[in-house]
Every structure is written in C-alpha cells, then in structure tokens.
Design an enzyme around this catalytic site. Structure first.
Site, PDB file in Angstrom:
ATOM      1  N   GLU A  64       0.835  -1.196   0.000  1.00  0.00           N
ATOM      2  CA  GLU A  64       0.000   0.000   0.000  1.00  0.00           C
ATOM      3  C   GLU A  64       0.877   1.256   0.000  1.00  0.00           C
ATOM      4  O   GLU A  64       1.862   1.327   0.750  1.00  0.00           O
ATOM      5  CB  GLU A  64      -0.876  -0.008   1.259  1.00  0.00           C
TER       6      GLU A  64
ATOM      7  N   LYS B  46      -9.875   2.178  -1.563  1.00  0.00           N
ATOM      8  CA  LYS B  46      -9.977   1.618  -0.212  1.00  0.00           C
ATOM      9  C   LYS B  46     -11.242   2.103   0.491  1.00  0.00           C
ATOM     10  O   LYS B  46     -11.500   3.328   0.571  1.00  0.00           O
ATOM     11  CB  LYS B  46      -8.742   2.035   0.583  1.00  0.00           C
TER      12      LYS B  46
ATOM     13  N   CYS C  53      -5.108  -3.075   3.478  1.00  0.00           N
ATOM     14  CA  CYS C  53      -4.658  -2.831   4.838  1.00  0.00           C
ATOM     15  C   CYS C  53      -5.768  -2.841   5.897  1.00  0.00           C
ATOM     16  O   CYS C  53      -6.284  -3.883   6.246  1.00  0.00           O
ATOM     17  CB  CYS C  53      -3.885  -1.518   4.870  1.00  0.00           C
TER      18      CYS C  53
HETATM   19  N1  LIG Z   1      -2.577   1.709   6.440  1.00  0.00           N
HETATM   20  C1  LIG Z   1      -3.441   1.123   7.264  1.00  0.00           C
HETATM   21  O1  LIG Z   1      -4.591   0.895   6.879  1.00  0.00           O
HETATM   22  C2  LIG Z   1      -2.972   0.772   8.648  1.00  0.00           C
HETATM   23  C3  LIG Z   1      -3.966  -0.110   9.401  1.00  0.00           C
HETATM   24  C4  LIG Z   1      -3.479  -0.427  10.803  1.00  0.00           C
HETATM   25  O2  LIG Z   1      -2.378  -0.056  11.201  1.00  0.00           O
HETATM   26  C5  LIG Z   1      -4.352  -1.192  11.717  1.00  0.00           C
HETATM   27  O3  LIG Z   1      -5.491  -1.540  11.315  1.00  0.00           O
HETATM   28  O4  LIG Z   1      -3.892  -1.491  12.848  1.00  0.00           O
END
Ligand SMILES: NC(=O)CCC(=O)C(=O)O
Length: 272
Positions: free
Chosen positions: A40, A122, A161
């Site tokens: 990502e 997203k 993510c």
């Molecule tokens: N970039 C992200 O979406 C980080 C997600 C995360 O750190 C978490 O769900 O814990």
C-alpha cells in the site's frame, strides 16, 4: 499460481522518484511469477501524510506507468499496491467524492500486457483523527478481478490494509466469487500481531487464500511491521516474511483450498 510478494522497505531519505525506479526494477526481476504484489502507498509512503497531496496522481500516472511497463516485460499480473489517486484539478465537484477532497487510496491491478485491469478505492480509511479520514475520500465499491493463469482462471478480491479488520467486506468478496484475497498494506510493527492474525482469520472463515503484502523500514517515525504472508484457505501459512525488505515466492495450489471447501462445506451452513 506462483505469487511473488514484494515487501518493500523504505525510509524518509529515499526520494519518491528513486523508489518508483527501484520498485519497477524489482518487478522486472520477477520473471517466473504469475502474480506480483506491491504494498500500500509504497511510492508516496504509507504514513508520511504530508507527502500525499504532492505525490497524488491519476491511475495512469507515472507510478502505475512504471509498474505497468515492468508487468509487460515479465508477462505477469501485477497488483501495483496503491497510490494516492487524485481526481485532478479540473474535476467537477461530482467527481471529487462526497467530501470534495478528490483523493483516494487506490490500488491498481495490471495485466500481463501492461493494461489496467481493475482499480479499487480503499473502503475503510485508517487514521481516526488524522490521515486518510481527514485527507481522502472513502471508496464505495468492492472489486474482484479474474486472472487467466496457466492452471486456470481464478477470481481475486481486492482489499487494502485496514480493510482486513472488517470481515463483512471479505464475506461480500467471497459471495462475489473470490477465491483469493490480495491485501497490500502499510501496517506498523506495533500491531503486526493483529496483521498476521487477521489474515489467517480471513483465510479460515472464508476458505480463501489470503495474499498480504506489507511495508518494511521506518518512515515518518513509524516502524513498519513487515511480516507479509500468504495463507491458504485451510489456514496454513505457506510463507511469512520477516521485518526487512524481502520477496516471498510462493506456489499456491488453489486445488488445496477447493478440496477443503468440498471436504468441509462450512460455508453452506451460513444462515445470516
Ligand atoms: N494503512 C493502514 O490501513 C494501517 C492499518 C493499521 O495499522 C491497523 O489496522 O492497525
């Protein structure tokens, strides 16, 4: 299906343009892959929010173009990870999202001819009072794509993510026919146990293979978690990376999960 997971490491000292060149060269080296996956926001960084607007680009901008050229060179599908997608300065209000920001965390799937096969914005934005919820629009559509591979066609479901914390998204991707979930990430080290656990959970509960590609290194003062992994639909972790830059090369036998679905038809017992 041979999957190459490119767990990129980077820090604040590397210029974005240099990282794009480095990543494209790394993709070009994955010559026996069926599917290559990048993390990502690997170009504009996952955590240095101040870089996002300056390095926002369209889905046919320089970052995707560089990865697409590499995809064509190796004749493989490449999930290019995600970019900060901009609607562009001339986009009308209706094209800038409900909050008018005109920015999305958008992942891009590229075909073996270098063509863009799918884009996914997203849905679940990470950051609470900062980051994505303050700077970006939320995606509103779930996306699957069919890969035509030497051992047959497979449908993948796209997530990014933080999405992995929301099981309902994966259920809907399952119901849309996905057998493999591809999840690029910029997941910090302090919660990496959640990252690996949630990936195994999504695999087991949906009887799907999960391909997770995280970021390594430290940028914006945040140590990233690494530990990219590929989990088959029986919950077996086929491969897991460490904390640094690493390429996972994993042969995924999709028939293992397909047989498991037939032998243990739990999904047929869903009642809600
Ligand atoms: N970039 C992200 O979406 C980080 C997600 C995360 O750190 C978490 O769900 O814990």
């Amino acid at each position: 299906m041979r999957v190459h997971v490119l767990q990129l490491a980077y820090d604040d000292d590397e210029p974005v343009a240099a990282r794009v060149e480095r990543a494209a060269a790394l993709v070009s080296g994955q010559r026996d892959a069926d599917l290559v996956v990048l993390p990502e926001l690997w170009a504009p960084t996952g955590m240095n929010y101040d870089l996002w607007t300056a390095h926002a680009e369209s889905v046919d901008g320089p970052t995707v173009a560089a990865v697409a050229e590499a995809a064509k060179a190796i004749g493989a599908y490449v999930h290019a990870g995600s970019i900060v997608e901009t609607a562009g300065p001339d986009a009308p209000p209706e094209a800038r999202g409900p909050q008018g920001r005109g920015l999305w965390n958008t992942s891009v799937l590229i075909g073996p001819e270098g063509d863009t096969l799918a884009t996914y914005r997203k849905v679940h934005r990470f950051g609470f009072a900062s980051g994505e919820p303050q700077l970006m629009e939320a995606g509103e559509q779930l996306v699957t794509a069919d890969l035509d591979l030497p051992d047959g066609r497979v449908r993948i479901g796209l997530a990014t993510c933080y999405d992995i914390r929301f099981p309902e998204q994966f259920r809907r991707l399952l119901d849309a026919g996905a057998e493999v979930f591809v999840v690029p990430a910029a997941w910090p080290a302090r919660r990496v146990a959640h990252w690996t656990l949630l990936g195994r959970a999504r695999a087991v509960e949906n009887q799907c293979t999960v391909v997770q590609c995280n970021t390594a290194g430290t940028h914006a003062g945040v140590a990233m978690g690494g530990h990219s992994q590929v989990v088959d639909g029986t919950g077996v972790v086929l491969a897991e990376a460490g904390d640094g830059e690493e390429v996972l090369v994993v042969d995924v036998d999709l028939d293992v999960t397909r047989r498991w679905r037939a032998d243990f038809p739990v999904l047929a017992d869903r009642r809600l």
